[in-house]
Each structure stands twice: as structure tokens, then as C-alpha cells.
Design a protein around this motif. Structure first.
Motif, PDB file in Angstrom:
ATOM      1  N   ARG A  92      31.821  49.528  46.854  1.00 30.91           N
ATOM      2  CA  ARG A  92      30.745  50.090  47.307  1.00 30.91           C
ATOM      3  C   ARG A  92      30.779  51.317  46.398  1.00 30.91           C
ATOM      4  O   ARG A  92      29.314  51.412  46.221  1.00 30.91           O
ATOM      5  CB  ARG A  92      30.614  50.096  48.829  1.00 30.91           C
ATOM      6  N   ARG A 129      21.296  35.584  51.418  1.00 30.52           N
ATOM      7  CA  ARG A 129      19.750  36.046  52.041  1.00 30.52           C
ATOM      8  C   ARG A 129      19.961  35.120  53.152  1.00 30.52           C
ATOM      9  O   ARG A 129      19.968  33.749  53.259  1.00 30.52           O
ATOM     10  CB  ARG A 129      18.814  36.782  51.650  1.00 30.52           C
ATOM     11  N   PHE A 157      20.466  50.201  46.297  1.00 30.34           N
ATOM     12  CA  PHE A 157      21.857  49.836  46.664  1.00 30.34           C
ATOM     13  C   PHE A 157      22.039  48.768  47.119  1.00 30.34           C
ATOM     14  O   PHE A 157      22.006  47.378  48.098  1.00 30.34           O
ATOM     15  CB  PHE A 157      22.237  50.690  48.107  1.00 30.34           C
ATOM     16  N   GLY A 158      22.639  47.400  45.906  1.00 29.83           N
ATOM     17  CA  GLY A 158      22.448  46.234  46.126  1.00 29.83           C
ATOM     18  C   GLY A 158      21.899  45.255  44.812  1.00 29.83           C
ATOM     19  O   GLY A 158      21.013  46.055  44.406  1.00 29.83           O
ATOM     20  N   HIS A 195      28.096  40.341  56.820  1.00 29.86           N
ATOM     21  CA  HIS A 195      27.544  39.974  55.583  1.00 29.86           C
ATOM     22  C   HIS A 195      28.609  41.969  54.854  1.00 29.86           C
ATOM     23  O   HIS A 195      28.293  41.925  54.956  1.00 29.86           O
ATOM     24  CB  HIS A 195      26.068  41.208  55.619  1.00 29.86           C
ATOM     25  N   MET A 245      28.880  50.874  43.156  1.00 34.36           N
ATOM     26  CA  MET A 245      27.333  50.628  43.694  1.00 34.36           C
ATOM     27  C   MET A 245      26.816  51.754  43.952  1.00 34.36           C
ATOM     28  O   MET A 245      25.648  51.526  43.123  1.00 34.36           O
ATOM     29  CB  MET A 245      27.710  49.317  44.787  1.00 34.36           C
ATOM     30  N   SER A 267      30.239  41.721  49.267  1.00 39.30           N
ATOM     31  CA  SER A 267      30.323  43.481  48.404  1.00 39.30           C
ATOM     32  C   SER A 267      31.429  44.113  49.298  1.00 39.30           C
ATOM     33  O   SER A 267      31.932  45.419  48.507  1.00 39.30           O
ATOM     34  CB  SER A 267      29.224  43.689  47.994  1.00 39.30           C
ATOM     35  N   GLY A 281      20.635  42.649  45.133  1.00 44.63           N
ATOM     36  CA  GLY A 281      19.768  41.784  46.161  1.00 44.63           C
ATOM     37  C   GLY A 281      18.518  43.466  46.227  1.00 44.63           C
ATOM     38  O   GLY A 281      18.962  44.241  46.737  1.00 44.63           O
ATOM     39  N   LEU A 316      29.121  44.357  41.624  1.00 44.01           N
ATOM     40  CA  LEU A 316      30.191  43.359  42.778  1.00 44.01           C
ATOM     41  C   LEU A 316      29.980  42.076  42.257  1.00 44.01           C
ATOM     42  O   LEU A 316      30.363  41.452  43.074  1.00 44.01           O
ATOM     43  CB  LEU A 316      29.047  43.496  43.999  1.00 44.01           C
ATOM     44  N   GLY A 325      17.998  49.559  49.978  1.00 42.18           N
ATOM     45  CA  GLY A 325      18.955  48.466  49.852  1.00 42.18           C
ATOM     46  C   GLY A 325      19.124  48.374  51.390  1.00 42.18           C
ATOM     47  O   GLY A 325      19.204  49.210  52.877  1.00 42.18           O
TER      48      GLY A 325
HETATM   49  C1  8YV Z   1      24.827  44.731  50.187  1.00 37.97           C
HETATM   50  C2  8YV Z   1      24.115  42.944  48.755  1.00 37.97           C
HETATM   51  O1  8YV Z   1      24.992  45.012  51.398  1.00 37.97           O
HETATM   52  O2  8YV Z   1      24.080  43.426  46.671  1.00 37.97           O
HETATM   53  C3  8YV Z   1      23.108  42.844  47.938  1.00 37.97           C
HETATM   54  O3  8YV Z   1      22.713  42.362  47.568  1.00 37.97           O
HETATM   55  O4  8YV Z   1      23.749  42.544  49.744  1.00 37.97           O
HETATM   56  C4  8YV Z   1      25.287  43.678  49.881  1.00 37.97           C
HETATM   57  O5  8YV Z   1      25.660  44.626  48.578  1.00 37.97           O
HETATM   58  C5  8YV Z   1      23.616  45.324  50.654  1.00 37.97           C
HETATM   59  O6  8YV Z   1      22.925  45.553  49.486  1.00 37.97           O
HETATM   60  C6  8YV Z   1      23.784  46.916  50.885  1.00 37.97           C
HETATM   61  O7  8YV Z   1      24.032  47.187  52.210  1.00 37.97           O
END
Ligand code: 8YV
Length: 312
Positions: free
Chosen positions: A281, A225, A67-68, A272, A284, A275, A70, A93, A45
Motif C-alpha cells: 500500500r 472485482r 490509487f489501485g 478486499h 501504491m 494488495s 483497477g 502490487l 481509487g
Molecule cells: C485496492 C485494488 O484495494 O488495485 C486495485 O485495483 O482493488 C486494490 O489494490 C483499491 O484500489 C483501493 O483501496
């Protein structure tokens, strides 16, 4: 764990598992050689990337918790080929990122950060801030109408915006206008909102031709992205007036932002933070922990990505 992660994740996992911190090792290769035969779970992540080479080095790997939402930092194809489940953090998120997307859109159109800088510089005392462009009577094109894209569209509806979208396929459950071609959509809209996932398939989808099609009154907003946009082409388009302005929460080489963008006044730049509220956070992080715990309790993953479906 290949990079530091939030305490909620560390503490949640350490209650149940032995956590190895790869980044802390002075000799990463030596640590990997020692623990690789026993590692059954891994975390990814953000900047914590899990490439194919690392996945291949872990013969007992069962699950990767990302974690995320994406997961372009995980070589999901290699993971799927090895039977490793990958989980991400969808839904928790969605509304937060959609809020930020609208905030960034309005900030860009109405020049909120620029106006703030103007006031702080004492320039209001000399004369009023110049009139800004408007969101009134604008059309927005959403690139990537997934969960977050739909939450953004819902907000745009209440702002009275006309909504179009582009993605791999037309969606049966929405009445918004679908464009099979991104360039055609860019020609038809004033605002291009990027919410498409990263990765090789979407790399530089928004290129010079798309920016040209968006046109001199066009506004680009990217909360997805940086890789989806050809950043050099964007810089050129902003400098030449090919498009009007841009609001960017993501960049090609984070946390490095090109000096050209930083020097421009027709861009709003965010580090960035889509979220990045405490509430979201934490949600997540908890979902990362819950996925791993559920897996090792034999209950399967909670939110597997489509490439590694569960049950298999
Ligand atoms: C986070 C993100 O910044 O969820 C995602 O895809 O880009 C963001 O929520 C990233 O995943 C980890 O810092």
C-alpha cells in the motif's frame, strides 16, 4: 480529494499542492462551485469514485491519479474525451495480489478457516477434522491473464497445476491452453480464478451458465472485482451444490457482503485485502504521488492507463 486517503498520499501531495478535501465540506456543491475553476488534479481509487459528472465540472482538470491498478471507479472515457490523463498503480502490487490469490485458493480448497474455527470451538477434542478436497491433480482456468494473472499462473505452475486461461485474445508469450469461450474453459477446469478488470465490459461475465459449466467439484476464486460475478447466481450455485466452494476477496456492493454468503460454510470471505500489506500500500500510495508530481513538473505521467496514453 473526494474521500480520505492514506497519510503518505496526503503528506506527499500537500508538500507541493493545495489539497481540497471534498468529503469534509458540509456543503459539497458550494465547495465545488468555489474550487472547480482551479482544480487541476484529482484522486480516485477504491470507494473514491470519479464519475463523468464530476469530471465535467472541472474545466481545468489535467490528471486523475487512481490509487489501485483497477480504475473502474473512474469514468475514463469522459476523461479521455476531455484530454485528462488517468494514472493507476500497476506492477507494485502484482506479486502481493498473486500471493493472496494463492493463499485464498489453498484456504478454500483445504478449508483452512473452517478448520481453524473447528479447533477454536473445541471440536478437535471430540473427533478429527473431516478430510478436505484437494489441490492435487487439479486444473485451473484463469480469467484475465494480465500482469497479476501471469504472476498467479507462475505460482500455480510450481504447485503442479495444469493451467488454462480465457481473455479477449490469445497471448503469444505463454504456452498455457487458451479458451476463446469462458463457458468452454469452465467446463474443462476444476478451479476458476478471476483476475479480470471490472467495469461494464466484464459485468456478470461469470453467470449461472459459467457456474453450471464449472460443475459440482468446481471452485471459484475472485480477487478482481465483485462486478465480474453475478453474485445472486453464485449464491444460488453454492446453495444448490452447482459448484463446490468459493474464495472471495471482492463483492458486488463492498463493504456489504450478502448474509447468505456469511451464513455459508463452503466459502472463504476476505475484506478486499489483495494488495493490503503495509509494504505494498505504501508503494501504491507513493506511485500516486509520483505520477502527480511528475505531471506538474512537466515530465508527463509515469503510469498512464492505456485509454489515456502518453505521449498522446
Ligand atoms: C485496492 C485494488 O484495494 O488495485 C486495485 O485495483 O482493488 C486494490 O489494490 C483499491 O484500489 C483501493 O483501496
Amino acid at each position: 480529494m473526494v474521500r480520505p486517503m492514506m497519510p503518505l498520499i496526503v503528506e506527499g501531495l500537500e508538500k507541493r499542492f493545495t489539497l481540497h478535501r471534498l468529503w469534509e465540506a458540509s456543503d459539497k456543491d458550494a465547495l465545488l462551485a468555489e474550487i472547480a475553476p482551479r482544480v487541476r488534479g484529482a484522486l480516485a481509487g477504491g470507494a473514491a469514485v470519479l464519475d463523468g459528472a464530476l469530471i465535467e465540472r472541472l474545466p481545468k482538470l489535467e490528471i486523475i491519479g487512481n490509487f489501485g491498478v483497477g480504475y473502474d471507479g473512474v469514468d475514463v472515457r469522459t476523461a479521455a474525451g476531455r484530454g485528462v490523463v488517468v494514472t493507476n498503480t500497476p506492477d507494485v502490487l502484482t506479486e502481493e495480489v498473486a500471493d493472496l490469490a494463492l493463499g485464498l485458493l489453498i484456504a478454500t480448497v483445504r478449508q483452512i478457516p473452517q478448520a481453524d474455527r473447528y479447533l477454536r470451538a473445541g471440536r478437535w477434542l471430540e473427533k478429527p477434522y473431516p478430510l478436505s478436497p484437494t489441490l492435487r491433480d487439479r486444473t485451473i482456468g484463469i480469467l484475465g491473464l494480465g500482469r497479476i494473472g501471469k504472476a498467479i499462473a507462475k505460482r500455480c505452475e510450481s504447485f503442479g497445476l495444469d493451467i488454462a486461461y480465457h481473455g479477449r485474445s490469445r497471448q503469444a508469450d505463454v504456452a498455457y491452453r487458451y479458451f476463446p469461450s469462458l463457458v468452454e474453459m469452465a467446463k474443462a477446469v476444476d478451479i476458476l480464478m478471476i483476475v479480470a478488470p471490472g467495469g461494464t465490459e466484464t459485468r456478470h461475465l461469470v453467470d449461472a451458465a459459467v457456474l453450471e459449466a464449472l460443475g459440482p467439484q468446481g471452485i471459484l476464486v475472485n480477487v478482481a472485482r465483485g462486478s465480474v460475478v453475478d453474485e445472486r447466481a453464485l449464491i444460488a450455485a453454492l446453495a444448490k451444490g452447482t459448484i463446490l466452494s468459493a474464495g472471495l476477496d471482492v463483492f458486488e456492493d463492498e463493504p456489504c457482503v450478502p448474509a447468505e454468503l456469511i451464513a455459508m460454510d463452503n466459502v472463504v470471505l476476505l475484506p478486499h485485502i489483495g494488495s493490503a500489506s503495509v509494504h505494498t500500500r505504501n508503494a501504491m500510495g507513493q506511485l500516486v504521488v509520483d505520477n502527480i508530481v511528475s505531471w506538474f513538473d512537466g515530465k508527463g505521467p509515469l503510469t498512464p492507463v492505456p485509454e489515456t496514453p502518453w505521449p498522446r
